[in-house]
Design a protein around this motif. Structure first.
Motif, PDB file in Angstrom:
ATOM      1  N   ARG A  79     -15.063  14.824   6.817  1.00 15.51           N
ATOM      2  CA  ARG A  79     -15.751  15.576   5.769  1.00 15.51           C
ATOM      3  C   ARG A  79     -15.553  17.088   5.925  1.00 15.51           C
ATOM      4  O   ARG A  79     -15.248  17.783   4.957  1.00 15.51           O
ATOM      5  CB  ARG A  79     -17.241  15.248   5.786  1.00 15.51           C
ATOM      6  N   THR A  91     -19.088  19.256  -1.828  1.00 20.55           N
ATOM      7  CA  THR A  91     -19.690  18.065  -1.210  1.00 20.55           C
ATOM      8  C   THR A  91     -19.464  16.815  -2.051  1.00 20.55           C
ATOM      9  O   THR A  91     -19.118  15.752  -1.527  1.00 20.55           O
ATOM     10  CB  THR A  91     -21.199  18.294  -1.018  1.00 20.55           C
ATOM     11  N   LYS A  92     -19.653  16.929  -3.377  1.00 22.85           N
ATOM     12  CA  LYS A  92     -19.506  15.759  -4.253  1.00 22.85           C
ATOM     13  C   LYS A  92     -18.088  15.197  -4.194  1.00 22.85           C
ATOM     14  O   LYS A  92     -17.888  13.975  -4.082  1.00 22.85           O
ATOM     15  CB  LYS A  92     -19.869  16.145  -5.686  1.00 22.85           C
ATOM     16  N   ALA A 121     -15.816  15.740  -1.804  1.00 27.25           N
ATOM     17  CA  ALA A 121     -15.557  15.265  -0.446  1.00 27.25           C
ATOM     18  C   ALA A 121     -16.115  13.857  -0.250  1.00 27.25           C
ATOM     19  O   ALA A 121     -15.473  12.988   0.345  1.00 27.25           O
ATOM     20  CB  ALA A 121     -16.153  16.229   0.574  1.00 27.25           C
ATOM     21  N   ASN A 122     -17.317  13.613  -0.785  1.00 27.73           N
ATOM     22  CA  ASN A 122     -17.921  12.280  -0.665  1.00 27.73           C
ATOM     23  C   ASN A 122     -17.114  11.229  -1.416  1.00 27.73           C
ATOM     24  O   ASN A 122     -16.932  10.107  -0.943  1.00 27.73           O
ATOM     25  CB  ASN A 122     -19.353  12.304  -1.202  1.00 27.73           C
ATOM     26  N   SER A 166     -14.268   5.562  -3.279  1.00 28.65           N
ATOM     27  CA  SER A 166     -14.894   4.914  -4.441  1.00 28.65           C
ATOM     28  C   SER A 166     -13.873   4.362  -5.429  1.00 28.65           C
ATOM     29  O   SER A 166     -14.185   3.496  -6.242  1.00 28.65           O
ATOM     30  CB  SER A 166     -15.814   5.918  -5.151  1.00 28.65           C
ATOM     31  N   ILE A 224     -14.155  10.446   0.792  1.00 22.03           N
ATOM     32  CA  ILE A 224     -14.513   9.749   2.034  1.00 22.03           C
ATOM     33  C   ILE A 224     -14.918   8.303   1.775  1.00 22.03           C
ATOM     34  O   ILE A 224     -14.499   7.382   2.486  1.00 22.03           O
ATOM     35  CB  ILE A 224     -15.662  10.497   2.743  1.00 22.03           C
ATOM     36  N   TYR A 225     -15.736   8.071   0.752  1.00 20.77           N
ATOM     37  CA  TYR A 225     -16.249   6.723   0.493  1.00 20.77           C
ATOM     38  C   TYR A 225     -15.269   5.847  -0.279  1.00 20.77           C
ATOM     39  O   TYR A 225     -15.558   4.692  -0.590  1.00 20.77           O
ATOM     40  CB  TYR A 225     -17.595   6.801  -0.230  1.00 20.77           C
TER      41      TYR A 225
END
Length: 376
Positions: A47, A58-59, A61-62, A68, A65-66
């Motif tokens: 992250r 942040t949004k 990066a998430n 989606s 990482i996840y």
């Protein structure tokens, strides 16, 4: 991802996945690739390292990482293969080399149809959606003439000038490429469904956007860089001062492409943008000769479907006899007498044709009676 997949499919799925993540546009992707080097390393990055990349919050990066978009990427690849759509990457053999010159080339190019090596000889025709009869006539006429000369016509499948450009190339039996601002499953506008099918059969529909991308206003300027990127030059017809076609001209200048403009009535606002471009240095277009004369040199010779090896675009306007005589002139200096003798044709006709070729700037005369084929 399925470990049973070939490594090439694994890499492609990772690139599709990255392309599907909302917020990863050309600039963010370029910054991520500069930092990490590959889609795989981006998707597996910590992250904090992602947050260190300019433009990544942040949004976003998430979302990376996840993972989606993982299942969506697998479904996207499956649907493309079922529909026989190609997905080209910069590593793919038939990814257009002209796009690789761009500072922000599309990471993926979805393609319905076929891209051929001779599509390197391409010219874009763009302009207003709300155009006059004069604009439509000029777009169709120039596109047809370019297509007959062996040049692929690139445009954006929009109403107005784009539509007329595609139609002109198709009627002439030539090739045309439509660069879409939507996914291949969303033809826009809807009334161009039949036109899109003809383009795919006689060229290609291409887009950097996922299959289900619907029309969004902000994506049209983004796709315009691909229209100019695929082309040696861009011709503007009836672009007003607020026309989106001017974005394509700006991209063309930034990419080092030639920019041309067709003049209209001096008192008609539909051509005000074109007149501004001509005033500021764009090449004025009266006919196809102006385009062929104005285009810069090719990066490398292109072999056309007629098996002609083209070194400069202006060679496309030559007759068959002129082309045959030009083929006698090599890239290395030859004496005029040697060229005449090798032709086994009437010397007076050869000499007059060589003079014409010199005037057309496809042959260059050197001191001592030597000639050489011009490449620029």
């Amino acid at each position: 991802m399925d470990e049973r997949l070939p490594e090439s499919d694994q890499r492609l799925l990772e690139q599709i996945q990255l392309n599907l993540i909302q917020g990863v546009g050309p600039r963010i992707r370029h910054a991520l690739m500069e930092q990490f080097g590959s889609a795989s390393r981006i998707l597996n990055a910590p992250r904090q390292e992602l947050l260190n990349v300019p433009g990544v919050g942040t949004k976003l990066a998430n979302a990376i990482i996840y993972r989606s978009a993982k299942s969506s990427a697998e479904e996207e690849l499956k649907r493309c293969r079922e529909s026989e759509f190609q997905i080209l990457t910069e590593e793919t053999q038939n990814y257009p080399s002209l796009l690789k010159e761009m500072p922000d080339p599309p990471s993926l190019l979805y393609c319905n149809g076929t891209l051929l090596p001779e599509d390197e000889l391409a010219v874009a025709i763009v302009g207003s959606r709300k155009c006059t009869t004069y604009g439509l006539q000029q777009a169709e006429k120039l596109a047809g003439a370019l297509a007959r000369a062996g040049i692929t016509v690139v445009s954006g499948l929009a109403r107005g000038i784009d539509q007329a450009a595609h139609r002109g190339a198709l009627k002439a039996g030539g090739r045309t490429i439509a660069v879409m601002a939507t996914g291949l499953s969303h033809i826009y506008p809807l009334e161009h469904q039949e036109l899109s099918e003809k383009v795919a059969n006689q060229g290609a529909l291409v887009t950097e956007f996922p299959l289900d991308q619907a029309p969004v206003a902000g994506l049209f300027p983004q796709r315009n860089r691909i229209i100019s990127g695929l082309s040696m030059g861009v011709v503007l017809i009836e672009a007003g001062r607020k026309s989106g076609a001017l974005h394509t001209a700006r991209h063309a200048y930034e990419q080092g492409r030639d920019v041309f403009a067709v003049p209209g009535r001096i008192d008609h606002p539909a051509s005000a943008g074109c007149h501004d471009l001509i005033r500021d240095g764009a090449m004025l277009v009266r006919d196809i000769e102006d385009i062929l004369e104005g285009l810069g040199p090719l990066m490398a010779p292109v072999v056309t479907t007629q098996h002609r090896e083209i070194h400069t675009p202006r060679e496309l306007s030559l007759s068959d006899f002129e082309q045959n005589i030009l083929n006698l002139v090599t890239l290395e200096p030859q004496h005029l007498n040697d060229i005449v003798q090798s032709s086994h044709l009437d010397s007076s006709r050869i000499l007059s044709t060589l003079t014409i070729l010199e005037m057309r700037k496809v042959v260059k005369r050197l001191p001592g009676g030597f000639l050489v084929r011009a490449t620029s």
